[in-house]
Motif scaffolding. Structure first.
Motif, short mmCIF file in Angstrom:
data_model
loop_
_atom_site.label_atom_id
_atom_site.label_comp_id
_atom_site.label_asym_id
_atom_site.label_seq_id
_atom_site.Cartn_x
_atom_site.Cartn_y
_atom_site.Cartn_z
N HIS A 32 2.53 69.64 79.51
CA HIS A 32 3.56 68.64 79.21
C HIS A 32 4.79 69.29 78.57
O HIS A 32 5.93 69.02 78.97
N VAL A 33 4.57 70.14 77.59
CA VAL A 33 5.67 70.77 76.86
C VAL A 33 6.45 71.73 77.76
O VAL A 33 7.69 71.72 77.78
N LEU A 34 5.74 72.57 78.50
CA LEU A 34 6.41 73.56 79.35
C LEU A 34 7.24 72.90 80.45
O LEU A 34 8.34 73.35 80.77
N LYS A 35 6.72 71.83 81.03
CA LYS A 35 7.48 71.09 82.04
C LYS A 35 8.75 70.49 81.45
O LYS A 35 9.84 70.57 82.04
N ALA A 36 8.61 69.88 80.26
CA ALA A 36 9.76 69.25 79.61
C ALA A 36 10.81 70.30 79.24
O ALA A 36 12.02 70.10 79.46
N ASN A 37 10.37 71.44 78.69
CA ASN A 37 11.32 72.49 78.30
C ASN A 37 12.00 73.11 79.52
O ASN A 37 13.20 73.44 79.47
N SER A 38 11.24 73.27 80.60
CA SER A 38 11.83 73.83 81.84
C SER A 38 12.91 72.91 82.39
O SER A 38 13.96 73.37 82.86
N GLN A 39 12.65 71.62 82.31
CA GLN A 39 13.63 70.64 82.79
C GLN A 39 14.92 70.71 81.97
O GLN A 39 16.03 70.69 82.51
N VAL A 40 14.77 70.81 80.65
CA VAL A 40 15.95 70.90 79.77
C VAL A 40 16.75 72.16 80.08
O VAL A 40 17.99 72.11 80.19
N SER A 156 12.40 72.07 65.04
CA SER A 156 12.56 73.09 66.09
C SER A 156 11.23 73.33 66.80
O SER A 156 11.09 74.30 67.55
N SER A 157 10.25 72.47 66.56
CA SER A 157 8.90 72.65 67.12
C SER A 157 8.67 71.71 68.30
O SER A 157 9.24 70.62 68.36
N ASP A 158 7.81 72.17 69.21
CA ASP A 158 7.37 71.32 70.32
C ASP A 158 6.07 70.61 69.96
O ASP A 158 5.84 69.47 70.35
N ILE A 159 5.20 71.32 69.24
CA ILE A 159 3.88 70.81 68.90
C ILE A 159 3.69 70.92 67.38
O ILE A 159 4.05 71.93 66.78
N ILE A 160 3.13 69.89 66.78
CA ILE A 160 2.78 69.91 65.36
C ILE A 160 1.27 69.75 65.26
O ILE A 160 0.69 68.82 65.84
N VAL A 161 0.62 70.67 64.57
CA VAL A 161 -0.82 70.58 64.30
C VAL A 161 -0.98 70.36 62.81
O VAL A 161 -0.46 71.13 62.00
N ALA A 162 -1.68 69.28 62.43
CA ALA A 162 -1.75 68.93 61.02
C ALA A 162 -3.05 68.20 60.71
O ALA A 162 -3.74 67.71 61.61
#
Length: 468
Positions: A32-40, A156-162
């Motif tokens: 999901h993240v890589l597709k979204a970033n590639s589109q941007v 500046s993050s795509d994913i947050i783990v908490a």
């Protein structure tokens, strides 16, 4: 997951399905993240190339950058998630460039001095508590095509783990000056892993985080509004958020997240299987199990349970003949209420909870074993975190059915050390709102008969001479 529907999977054992489920949702999140970033990036290039004329309208971003939030109970869970990300991104022998990797390993890896090596615990315990069990953390992860940055600032993050606690201290409450929840405004995927463990921590922290998802941010955070999707500008982000919930057990409080706080337009999928064989079959002690049903009007009506226990059950155990009685209490609020009542009534008792010091635990176990104290009040969370074997139990009372079905058989099997006693007893209280827990203990078929029956008392006998 690929259809972006909400998923509730309450049969995710940390021993069996846990690692595979983690790999699946990590792969889905990265995709999901890589597709979204590639589109941007592609749209940025096209906008840069556009000379004169009318510029194309690209709406490909949220109000803030973070797209995925993964909640896990302990630092060890975050370590495994990040390690899974790295293993998935490394392909064909090519190594990923990971920033701050050493710092991450130092802070999230297991300290060998933390845990004694001579403890013998069940496999499910070792699976949950195998690594760093600190529950206060949060870390931002930004994903690039050939690199990954750990400890990136949230915006500046795509994913947050908490952890829920780590997130709660940042979100704050109404009126606090330092609170911040804008980074949750454009979350497109929420993952709750090992959700059942959150019940043993503080469920309010989980609900606090869920209630702050996809709210309109208080600050613009330098966003280019010409690139923001219309659904985010119209405050419709919650209808496009996918929520993935993984748990080892089905529980109404967990299901409530899906029914009350998830509004995904794509729909929902929940896995439900009726337990054919209950955990009572794993009780090895020859023991009569008396299940007593009381009438309750609502799921949260604890007053009726308390009155039933005080008036109908406890008087049978006040006699000195009924010594060595352990009362198992799942809820800490019920634990405190019972403790206060027993103090007020001057009952001979001692208590062990998750907040008890080691010296207090040792003293209580000794007094109970020797018979100096007639009753031991025992909290479920203490059993979850410690798994001590309590010796000297002759009478067992489940004030409410255990959250985990296998806890029922584990506690019952503690009576093995008392098998030389003339008579052992086990009593469990339940209402029709405890059907899911009862089914996990006695099996779905028997539970249906017990709930429909006109009788309020049902007897099972385990051990050498089994009957029902």
């Amino acid at each position: 997951m690929g259809s972006y529907r909400d998923v509730y999977y309450p049969e995710c054992s940390p021993l069996v399905e846990g690692p595979e489920v983690r790999r699946a949702y990590c792969l889905h999140a990265l995709n999901h993240v890589l597709k979204a970033n590639s589109q941007v990036l592609a749209h940025n290039a096209r906008l840069k190339e556009a000379k004169g004329g009318e510029e194309e309208d690209f709406r490909d971003q949220g109000l803030t950058r973070p797209k995925v939030l993964i909640l896990v109970p302990f630092r060890d869970g975050a370590l495994r998630v990040v390690q899974t990300f790295i293993s998935l991104l490394e392909h064909e022998g090519k190594k990923m460039e990971v920033s701050n990797k050493k710092r991450f390993k130092d802070e999230y890896g297991e300290d060998p001095n933390d845990r004694p090596t001579n403890l013998h615990r069940p496999d499910d315990y070792n699976a949950v508590f195998s690594g760093n069990v600190d529950d206060h953390f949060r870390i931002g992860v930004s994903i690039m095509k050939r690199s990954m940055r750990l400890y990136s600032p949230f915006y500046s993050s795509d994913i947050i783990v908490a952890s829920p606690l780590g997130l709660r201290t940042l979100l704050g409450v109404e009126g606090e000056a330092q609170r911040d929840f804008d980074f949750l405004s454009s979350i497109e995927m929420l993952v709750l892993d090992q959700t059942d463990v959150f019940l043993m921590q503080n469920w309010e922290h989980v609900m606090h985080a869920v209630k702050h998802m996809n709210l309109q941010p208080r600050d613009s955070h330098g966003v280019d509004f010409s690139r923001v999707r219309m659904r985010n500008l119209n405050n419709w982000a919650q209808y496009y958020r996918q929520t993935l919930i993984f748990s080892a057990i089905p529980e109404p409080q967990i299901n409530n997240i899906l029914t009350k706080h998830c509004h995904n337009y794509a729909g929902q999928v929940a896995i439900k299987n009726l337990p054919k064989i209950g955990s009572i079959c794993q009780v090895l002690v020859q023991l009569p199990h008396v299940f007593q049903m009381f009438r309750a009007d609502t799921f949260m009506d604890q007053d009726i349970r308390f009155q039933f226990f005080v008036e109908k059950v406890l008087p049978q155990y006040r006699d000195s003949v009924m010594s060595h009685t352990l009362i198992y209490v799942p809820s800490y609020f019920d634990f405190v209420r019972l403790r206060n009542y027993l103090k007020k009534e001057d009952v001979s008792f001692c208590s062990i909870s998750e907040y008890s010091k080691r010296s207090e635990v040792s003293r209580a176990r000794h007094h109970f074993l020797t018979g100096e104290k007639q009753i031991l009040l025992f909290s479920e969370r203490f059993h979850f975190y410690k798994r001590y074997t309590i010796k000297g139990i002759q009478n067992l009372i489940f004030y409410a059915l255990p959250t985990y079905a296998h806890f029922y058989s584990e506690v019952c099997n503690m009576l093995q050390s008392s098998t030389g006693s003339s008579s052992l007893t086990c009593t469990a209280l339940y209402s029709r709102y405890d059907t899911h827990r009862l089914a996990a203990i006695t099996g779905a078929e028997r539970t249906a008969q017990m709930i429909r029956s006109n009788k309020s008392v049902h007897l099972f006998v385990t051990g050498e001479e089994k009957s029902a």
